[in-house]
Each structure stands twice: as C-alpha cells, then as structure tokens.
Enzyme design. Structure first.
Site, PDB file in Angstrom:
ATOM      1  N   ASP A  36       0.836  -1.183   0.000  1.00  0.00           N
ATOM      2  CA  ASP A  36       0.000   0.000   0.000  1.00  0.00           C
ATOM      3  C   ASP A  36       0.880   1.245   0.000  1.00  0.00           C
ATOM      4  OD1 ASP A  36      -3.252   0.280   1.006  1.00  0.00           O
ATOM      5  OD2 ASP A  36      -2.024   2.090   1.040  1.00  0.00           O
ATOM      6  N   VAL A  58       1.059   0.318  -7.297  1.00  0.00           N
ATOM      7  CA  VAL A  58       0.859  -0.877  -8.117  1.00  0.00           C
ATOM      8  C   VAL A  58       1.174  -0.654  -9.594  1.00  0.00           C
ATOM      9  CG1 VAL A  58      -0.789  -2.002  -6.583  1.00  0.00           C
ATOM     10  CG2 VAL A  58      -1.616  -0.363  -8.296  1.00  0.00           C
ATOM     11  N   SER A 148     -15.627  -4.147 -10.251  1.00  0.00           N
ATOM     12  CA  SER A 148     -16.758  -3.411  -9.686  1.00  0.00           C
ATOM     13  C   SER A 148     -17.991  -3.703 -10.530  1.00  0.00           C
ATOM     14  CB  SER A 148     -16.484  -1.907  -9.705  1.00  0.00           C
ATOM     15  OG  SER A 148     -17.654  -1.165  -9.420  1.00  0.00           O
ATOM     16  N   TYR A 161     -13.641   5.160 -14.636  1.00  0.00           N
ATOM     17  CA  TYR A 161     -13.679   4.087 -13.640  1.00  0.00           C
ATOM     18  C   TYR A 161     -14.211   2.797 -14.251  1.00  0.00           C
ATOM     19  CZ  TYR A 161     -14.592   1.807  -9.143  1.00  0.00           C
ATOM     20  OH  TYR A 161     -14.610   0.933  -8.083  1.00  0.00           O
ATOM     21  N   LYS A 165     -12.266  -0.810 -14.657  1.00  0.00           N
ATOM     22  CA  LYS A 165     -12.778  -2.023 -14.009  1.00  0.00           C
ATOM     23  C   LYS A 165     -13.275  -3.037 -15.036  1.00  0.00           C
ATOM     24  CE  LYS A 165     -12.058  -0.825  -9.715  1.00  0.00           C
ATOM     25  NZ  LYS A 165     -11.131  -1.580  -8.837  1.00  0.00           N
ATOM     26  N   THR A 196     -17.081   1.223   3.418  1.00  0.00           N
ATOM     27  CA  THR A 196     -15.668   1.355   3.757  1.00  0.00           C
ATOM     28  C   THR A 196     -15.418   2.786   4.246  1.00  0.00           C
ATOM     29  OG1 THR A 196     -15.000   2.068   1.530  1.00  0.00           O
ATOM     30  CG2 THR A 196     -15.059  -0.313   1.953  1.00  0.00           C
TER      31      THR A 196
END
Length: 257
Positions: A36, A58, A148, A161, A165, A196
């Site tokens: 992370d 990443v 997602s 997005y 995904k 979250t």
C-alpha cells in the site's frame, strides 16, 4: 487451497477491502504482505498481523516486484495474490459546459486500476509459478482481482472508472487460461456498494450511505468489507473456481444515475 503456512500479497491492503482481506488471510494462517502507499496504516496493520509492509504503487514495476519478493522472502511459499488497490473519479465524457473529459485523469485511473492490477497479477503469478505444486492437481496458487459492478453497469460520469474495471473483468478468463499452464487460478470479484472508510463518518455520511443502499434488494444495506474478505477466502479455498467474475452486490443493478 489451504491458506495455513503460505504467503500472500494484498495490494491496497492498508484499508477498506484490502485491510479486511489481509485480516481474513492472516486469520487463516497466511503470512501477509500489505502492499500500500499509506505507510502509517500499512505498517501498523502488518505489525498487528505478524506480516510485512511494503510501500507500493501498483503501477510501478519495481515496487510491485519488491512487494512480491518480500512475500517470497518470508520463507512461506507464495500462493495468493489479491489486487484491491484502486482509485475512483467522476467526470462526464463531455461536461455540461461542453468541455471534454480530461485525458490525463482518464489515463491515471486506467494506470492504477487496470494496469496496476495486471502488473501485480503478472509479477505475482510468475513468482507463484516457481513454487512446488500444493496438491495432486498441480495447483500452485490463486489470483483474486477486484473490479466493480460499475464494470458491467457504469453510471453517468463513471467512464474512466468503468473502463478500468471493465478491463479487469475482460482479462479474467484469458489470464486464467494463460496461467493454467503453471497451476495458477484467477477469479475476479465485482463489488457493489460496500461500506468502507471512504464515505467518512458522522450524520451526513450515514445519510449518504443510506441513500446509496436504498436500491439494494436484499439485504437492505451496504455490503461489509468483512463479507468481501469472506468471499475472497472462499474463492481461494474452492479449488474448482477458476476464470470466473463474481458479483458481490446484494442484487443491486445500477441505474444511469
């Protein structure tokens, strides 16, 4: 596949879905590398779980290689790679004022979400492939990617997005077929509305979350990160699950807005 005594890499592992997954894997006996960008949270979690923290972007090849190597260096065979790092962005293809979507932002979202996922999968799977088979079928390890429901039913303003995904979903089956040769399974989870820390705290945050959860058929609430982690663990442990994209969404189907 038995998780006890193996090592695992979890990207985005310092919070949210990644943190819940790291906890679940460690609870099953795995040595977890928390990969992370958040050093404070990442180190604290890794220390708590008896794992290892590696600061990881990443989309950066060298940093992902370092995270994977850290798992190898634990001495426990690397069997699991979970990609849950990602970023979001909301912008229309052409805004109401006639301005086109910013290209650099689109590229950034794809770079982190899609290319970052592929980066960890390819490097992680190569390392898994160097281990001895874990069972009579020749299984060496498992890759779990996070997409997602926006990959399937993208809403207004989610073009970047959803593209990122959707790419993850699109590469699931080809990757599973590619990696069958070295005994690695690949599955993808498509979460819906999950509770979250990204939504914040307080009365306003709770009201917003209630609005988000309203279209969910059942159970009538947001999903829990712990439930996501439970699914990750189940997909790892079920040896016949391969090349699949699994919705995790309480039955929700996104409307245009």
């Amino acid at each position: 596949m038995d998780l006890n005594g193996v090592s695992a890499v979890v990207s985005g592992g310092a919070s949210g879905l990644g943190e819940a997954t790291a906890r679940a894997l460690a609870g099953a006996g795995a040595k977890v590398v928390v990969a992370d960008l958040n050093e404070d949270k990442g180190k604290a979690l890794a220390d708590e779980l008896g794992g290892v923290f590696v600061k990881t972007d990443v989309s950066d090849e060298a940093q992902v290689q370092a995270a994977v190597q850290a798992a190898v260096d634990t001495g426990a065979p690397l069997r699991v790679v979970v990609s849950s790092a990602g970023i979001g962005w909301a912008s229309r293809t052409v805004g109401r004022d006639g301005t086109p979507h910013d290209l650099s932002t689109f590229e950034k979202v794809v770079q982190v979400n899609l290319i970052g996922t592929f980066n960890l999968m390819r490097i992680g799977a190569a390392a898994i492939g160097k281990t001895e088979p874990a069972d009579a079928d020749g299984l060496r390890g498992v890759v779990i990617n996070t997409a997602s429901v926006a990959a399937l039913e993208g809403q207004t303003g989610q073009v970047a997005y959803s593209a990122s995904k959707g790419g993850i979903v699109g590469m699931t089956l080809p990757a599973a077929r590619d990696l069958a040769a070295i005994g690695v399974r690949v599955n993808t989870i498509c979460p819906g509305i999950i509770d979250t820390p990204i939504y914040g705290e307080g009365e306003a945050a709770e009201a917003f979350k209630a609005k988000l959860a309203a279209p969910v058929p059942f159970p009538k609430r947001m999903g829990k990160a712990s439930e996501f982690a439970h699914l990750v663990k189940a997909l790892i442990e079920n040896d016949y699950m391969n090349g699949e994209t699994v919705r995790f969404d309480g039955g929700i189907r996104f409307q245009p807005k």
